[in-house]
Design an enzyme around this catalytic site. Structure first.
Site, PDB file in Angstrom:
ATOM      1  N   HIS A   1       0.807  -1.214   0.000  1.00  0.00           N
ATOM      2  CA  HIS A   1       0.000   0.000   0.000  1.00  0.00           C
ATOM      3  C   HIS A   1       0.844   1.269   0.000  1.00  0.00           C
ATOM      4  O   HIS A   1       0.477   2.259  -0.625  1.00  0.00           O
ATOM      5  CB  HIS A   1      -0.951   0.004   1.196  1.00  0.00           C
ATOM      6  CG  HIS A   1      -2.174  -0.810   0.959  1.00  0.00           C
ATOM      7  ND1 HIS A   1      -2.204  -2.163   1.173  1.00  0.00           N
ATOM      8  CD2 HIS A   1      -3.405  -0.473   0.504  1.00  0.00           C
ATOM      9  CE1 HIS A   1      -3.412  -2.629   0.862  1.00  0.00           C
ATOM     10  NE2 HIS A   1      -4.153  -1.627   0.448  1.00  0.00           N
ATOM     11  N   GLY A   2       1.926   1.260   0.714  1.00  0.00           N
ATOM     12  CA  GLY A   2       2.712   2.493   0.740  1.00  0.00           C
ATOM     13  C   GLY A   2       4.092   2.245   1.293  1.00  0.00           C
ATOM     14  O   GLY A   2       4.288   1.368   2.148  1.00  0.00           O
TER      15      GLY A   2
END
Lengths: 485, 352
Positions: A324-325
Site C-alpha cells: 500500500h505504501g
C-alpha cells in the site's frame, strides 16, 4: 485521466463508438490498447514507455515459457519477469523508503549516513499493473494459463484502461479469454455498466470528496486538533476511503461492461462484516485474492498447522501493508490486521462468511449488530495508521482520542466542524442515507434496480440522481486515494 | 446499440433542458474576489499619460504590493493586475501581453508553484466573471478546465437552486476576499485593518519534474521576447515568503532559482533569500503580506528597480524588519542579460 471528470465523460463515448464500430476482435483490442495508452499518457506520457517495456518483457517470457519444459529454465524465465517488474516497482516506489530506513537504522546505533534520496514521481497505478502483469507470468509458469499469442491482446490485457490505474487487479485467466474471444454488444450489460458508473460518480463526488475536507482539516494538524474531532475524522476517513475506492472500482467495472468485458467485483459491503477475516473477503477483493493465491498459498496456506498458518497470515498482511505504501505506518497497518486475524485463527475455527453481509434479515440480531460494530471499530482504529503521516503521528492521535474522550469541552470543535458548513452537514446526512441504502441493497451490487419502473419514472429517477449528485458535489475534487499506490 | 444511442441521446436532451432551466436562475456574484478582474481590465485599458508599471502574478502580488508607494516614488502609473495563483501564469501573461504599450514595465512575480505544476484551478470562476477572458486561455489549460468543470458545475447549480428557493444565491463576499477589498490600483487592502489569523495556511509542492521548471522558464523567455518586440520591458521579481518556509522548501526553490539563473533572459530583481520576510509580515498565507509587509516589499522593489530605470532617489529604510528572517541587503538584479542592465526606454526622472 481521472474517471470523475468531464474529460473522461467526453472520452468514454469516443472510445465506445470507435470500439464497437469495428467488427473484428483484433481491431477492437487495438482500439482498446490505444485508448488505454492515451488514458495513461494523460498523466505523464513518459511512463507509457516504462509500462510498454515491462509488458513486452512479460509477453516474451510467457511465450518462452510455453516452449521450455526444463524446470530450472522455466524458473529462470519466471525470475526475469519477476525481477523486471519488481525492480521497476522497487525503484519508483520503495527506493527512498529503503535508503531513509537504512540511514535511520544506522543513526540509531550512532552511525550517521546522509541518505541519497531521489525526487522520483511515482507512475500512476504502478502497483496495480505490475501485480496484474506478474500474476500473468506466474499463471503461465504454473501452467494455469496459456500464454497469449497475440501481442496486442496481451498489451490490451495489462493496460486495460478501466482497471489500469487502481484496479481491480484482474487475472489473465479471467480477462485474456474475454479479450481473445468474440464480443457482442449487449444492451442490458451496457445499461448495467452505465448505472454502475453513475453510482460510482455519486459515491466519489458527493460522499468521498466532501468527507475528504473534514478528514484533511483534522489530519493535516493532528497536534492541534482535539480527540473527539480526530475520532470523528477517522470514521469519516473510513467512509471516505470506502466510497472513494469502491467508486473507482464501480466505474471501472461499469466501463468494462460497456465494452463487453466483465471484471472482478472488488467490494462487497465490507463494513457489514462481522469479523476482520470476513472484512478482508469483502474489501479490495482482487488484491486480497492476489495475496492469497501468490503469497499465502505458496507459504503453506491452510495446509499447515495453526501456528504456521498464523505466521503465514502475518507475513501476507505485512507484504500487503508495504504494497500500500512505502512507509512504516503502512507496515504497522498491515501487521495489525495480520496479527488480529492470526490471533483469531489460533483461537477458533474461522466463522463462515455469510452470502449476504450481515445475514438475510433486514433487522439484524443484537449479537450480529454488535459484531458488525466491533469489526467496524477495529477497522477504524487501524485506519488511523493508514491515514496518519507516520507511526508516531498515529500513536499521538490515538493518545489524544483516549485522553480527550472524557473531557466535555473537547467536543466543542467537533460540533463546530459539523455545523459550520451546509454542504458538510448535507454530506453527513448523505453518509447516513448511504449506509441505510447499502444495508437494504446488500444482496445486489448497486441501488439502481429500476427495470420494472415505467420508462418515464425511470428517467425521472436518473435525472434526479444526476442533478442531486452535481448539486452536492464538493467544491474541489481530489484524486482517487488509491492512485498513490 | 441503436436503442442505447437513442435512449442516451433522449436522456442527454432532457438533461440539457433541465440544465438550461437551472442556469436561467443563476446570477454571477459581482461582489466576489475574482470579479475584480473587471476593474483590473478597466485599469489596463484606461488611457495613460505616463508609462505603466504593471504587476503580474498570483495573490502574492495582489497581497504584496503597495502601489501608492510606487505611484509616489516612481514616474510610473502602477497597475496591479494580480488576482490568484489558480488563474495560471500562462493566462496572466497572455492577459497583459495584449495590452502592453511602448514604455510599459512589467514586474513579473509568479508563485513558486507555477514552476512545478499547472495552476489553473481558478480559470473557470474567472471566465464566469469575465467570459471575454477566454481569449487568454492557453490550449494547455483545456484538460485542467475539463477536470474542474464538474465541481464548478456543482457551485453553479447550488447557487441556482438557492435562487429558485428564494434565498440569496451567494454568500456575501467578505474582506479581504471580495471585490471591494481592492484599492484603485488593484492592490488588496481590505485586510489592512483586520486581525491576523493565528496561523498561515498550507504551502507545498506536488510531484513535479525538473522538465516542468525548464518548460516554464522557457515560456517566460519567449514572453520576454514578445514584450521587447512591443518596446516594453519585463523584470522578474521573486515572491516574498517567510524565511522558515524557504528553509523548509529549500531544495525545490533552489532548483527553480538555479534554472532561472542558468537560462532565463528576463532581468531578475532579487533572490529568494533576500525576498523573505519575518512571519509577522504575513497575513493568512505564506504569500499574503500585511500592510507593513506590502509596503516594505514595495520599497525593496523600488530600490532594486532604480538601477534599471535610471533613477537615483534613495528609498527609505524605515520599517525594516528585525530578527527572524530579516532580509539581507537588496541585491543588484541578476540574470543572463541583467549583468549589464538595459536602460529603460521610456523613463522620466522623478519630478522634484
Amino acid at each position: 485521466m481521472t474517471f470523475t471528470t468531464l474529460t473522461f465523460i467526453l472520452y468514454l463515448p469516443i472510445v465506445f463508438g470507435l470500439y464497437w464500430s469495428f467488427k473484428r476482435q483484433s481491431a477492437r483490442n487495438l482500439v482498446m490498447l490505444l485508448a488505454s495508452y492515451v488514458f495513461y499518457a494523460w498523466w505523464d506520457y513518459r511512463f507509457c514507455v516504462l509500462m510498454l517495456a515491462t509488458n513486452l518483457i512479460d509477453y516474451g517470457v510467457a511465450r518462452a515459457l510455453a516452449r521450455v519444459e526444463e524446470p530450472k529454465a522455466r524458473w529462470r524465465l519466471l525470475l526475469i519477469s519477476l525481477v523486471s517488474n519488481l525492480s521497476v516497482l522497487g525503484f519508483f516506489k520503495y527506493y527512498n523508503f529503503f535508503v531513509e530506513s537504512v540511514a535511520a537504522a544506522a543513526g540509531s546505533v550512532g552511525w550517521i549516513i546522509d541518505p541519497f534520496t531521489l525526487n522520483i514521481i511515482l507512475p500512476a497505478g504502478i502497483s496495480f499493473y505490475t501485480f496484474q502483469a506478474m500474476s500473468y507470468t506466474i499463471d503461465v509458469y504454473r501452467r494455469q494459463l496459456d500464454p497469449s499469442r497475440n501481442v496486442i491482446d496481451h498489451l490490451s490485457y495489462v493496460s486495460f484502461f478501466p482497471t489500469l490505474v487502481a484496479g481491480p487487479i484482474e487475472r489473465g485467466t479471467a480477462l485474456l479469454p474475454q479479450l481473445a474471444s468474440s464480443r457482442t454488444f449487449d444492451y442490458r450489460n451496457a445499461v448495467t455498466g452505465l448505472r454502475l458508473i453513475g453510482w460510482g460518480f455519486f459515491k466519489k463526488l458527493v460522499i468521498a470528496d466532501q468527507l475528504a475536507i473534514i478528514v484533511e482539516s483534522s489530519y493535516s494538524a493532528p497536534d492541534v486538533a482535539r480527540g473527539p474531532l480526530l475520532a470523528f475524522a477517522t470514521i469519516c476517513f473510513a467512509f471516505q476511503i470506502y466510497c472513494d475506492f469502491s467508486a473507482y472500482s464501480d466505474i471501472a467495472r461499469g466501463t468494462a461492461w460497456l465494452f463487453g468485458v466483465d471484471v472482478i467485483r472488488n467490494f462487497n459491503y465490507p463494513y457489514f462484516s462481522q469479523n476482520l477475516a470476513e472484512f478482508w473477503r469483502r474489501w479490495h477483493i482482487s488484491l486480497s485474492t492476489w495475496f492469497r493465491d501468490y503469497v499465502y498459498v505458496p507459504l503453506g496456506g491452510n495446509r499447515v498447522g495453526r501456528v504456521r498458518r498464523a505466521v503465514n497470515l502475518l507475513i501476507t498482511f505485512l507484504v500487503s501493508g508495504i504494497w500500500h505504501g512505502a512507509a512504516w505506518n503502512f507496515v504497522v497497518w498491515g501487521a495489525l490486521h495480520g496479527a488480529t486475524i492470526a490471533l483469531g485463527t489460533l483461537r477458533a475455527k474461522p466463522a463462515p462468511t455469510p452470502a449476504i453481509p450481515g445475514g438475510e434479515d433486514n433487522i439484524p440480531s443484537l449479537a450480529t449488530a454488535l459484531r458488525m460494530l466491533r469489526t467496524f471499530a477495529i477497522v477504524c482504529l487501524f485506519w488511523v495508521f493508514f491515514r496518519a503521516e507516520s507511526v508516531r503521528e498515529a500513536l499521538g492521535i490515538l493518545k489524544l482520542v483516549a485522553v480527550d474522550a472524557f473531557r466535555p469541552r473537547a467536543y466543542l470543535p467537533l460540533l463546530d466542524t459539523v455545523t459550520d458548513d451546509g454542504l458538510r452537514m448535507a454530506a453527513m446526512v448523505m453518509v447516513g442515507v448511504f449506509v441505510a441504502v447499502e444495508w437494504l441493497i446488500r444482496d445486489r451490487e448497486h441501488p439502481f434496480v429500476v427495470d420494472r419502473m415505467p420508462i418515464v419514472l425511470r428517467y425521472a429517477t436518473y435525472t434526479a440522481c444526476l442533478w442531486m449528485t452535481l448539486a452536492l458535489t464538493a467544491r474541489r475534487t481530489g484524486q482517487f486515494i488509491y492512485f498513490q499506490f | 446499440m441503436r436503442k442505447l444511442i437513442l435512449r442516451a441521446t433522449a436522456f442527454a436532451l432532457v438533461q440539457i433542458v433541465v440544465g438550461a432551466v437551472l442556469l436561467s436562475f443563476y446570477d454571477v456574484d459581482e461582489s466576489a474576489y475574482l470579479a475584480a478582474t473587471h476593474d483590473k481590465h478597466a485599469l489596463l485599458e484606461r488611457p495613460s499619460t505616463k508609462p505603466r508599471l504593471i504587476f503580474v502574478g498570483g495573490s502574492n502580488v495582489a497581497f504584496g504590493v503597495n502601489s501608492a508607494v510606487v505611484a509616489r516614488d516612481l514616474p510610473y502609473e502602477p497597475i496591479n493586475l494580480a488576482l490568484h495563483v489558480g488563474v495560471g501564469l500562462r493566462l496572466m501573461l497572455r492577459e497583459v501581453e495584449q495590452s502592453l504599450r511602448p514604455g510599459d514595465v512589467v514586474i513579473l512575480s509568479p508563485e513558486y508553484q507555477h514552476f512545478t505544476g499547472r495552476r489553473a484551478g481558478m480559470v473557470l470562476p474567472l471566465l464566469e466573471q469575465r467570459p471575454a477572458s477566454i481569449q487568454y486561455v492557453p490550449p494547455v489549460f483545456i484538460p485542467t478546465l475539463l477536470d474542474h468543470a464538474i465541481n464548478h458545475a456543482g457551485v453553479v447549480i447550488r447557487a441556482s437552486l438557492r435562487n429558485i428557493l428564494g434565498r440569496s444565491s451567494h454568500t456575501p463576499a467578505a474582506a479581504p476576499y471580495a471585490r471591494h477589498a481592492f484599492n484603485r490600483y488593484g492592490d488588496v487592502v481590505g485586510h489592512w485593518r483586520m486581525e491576523r489569523p493565528s496561523k498561515l495556511t498550507g504551502f507545498g509542492f506536488g510531484a513535479y519534474s525538473d522538465g516542468k521548471i525548464q518548460a516554464m522558464v522557457g515560456h517566460l523567455n519567449r514572453f520576454d521576447d514578445r514584450v521587447r518586440a512591443k518596446h516594453a520591458r519585463v523584470f522578474f521579481w521573486y515572491p516574498t515568503i517567510p524565511r522558515s518556509t524557504l528553509r523548509e522548501h529549500r531544495e525545490t526553490i533552489a532548483k527553480i532559482e538555479a534554472e532561472i539563473r542558468r537560462t532565463m533572459t528576463i532581468p531578475v530583481l532579487n533572490q529568494p533569500d533576500a525576498a523573505t520576510l519575518p512571519l509577522e509580515f504575513f497575513f493568512d498565507t505564506h504569500y499574503h503580506l500585511t500592510e507593513k509587509g506590502m509596503t516594505y516589499r514595495t520599497r525593496m522593489l523600488i530600490q532594486s528597480l532604480r538601477p534599471h530605470i535610471d533613477l537615483d532617489d534613495a528609498v527609505d529604510a524605515e520599517d525594516a524588519p528585525g530578527d527572524e528572517g530579516a532580509p539581507g541587503a537588496v541585491p543588484a538584479a541578476s540574470g543572463r542579460r541583467s549583468r549589464q542592465p538595459r536602460r529603460a526606454r521610456a523613463v522620466r526622472r522623478v519630478p522634484a
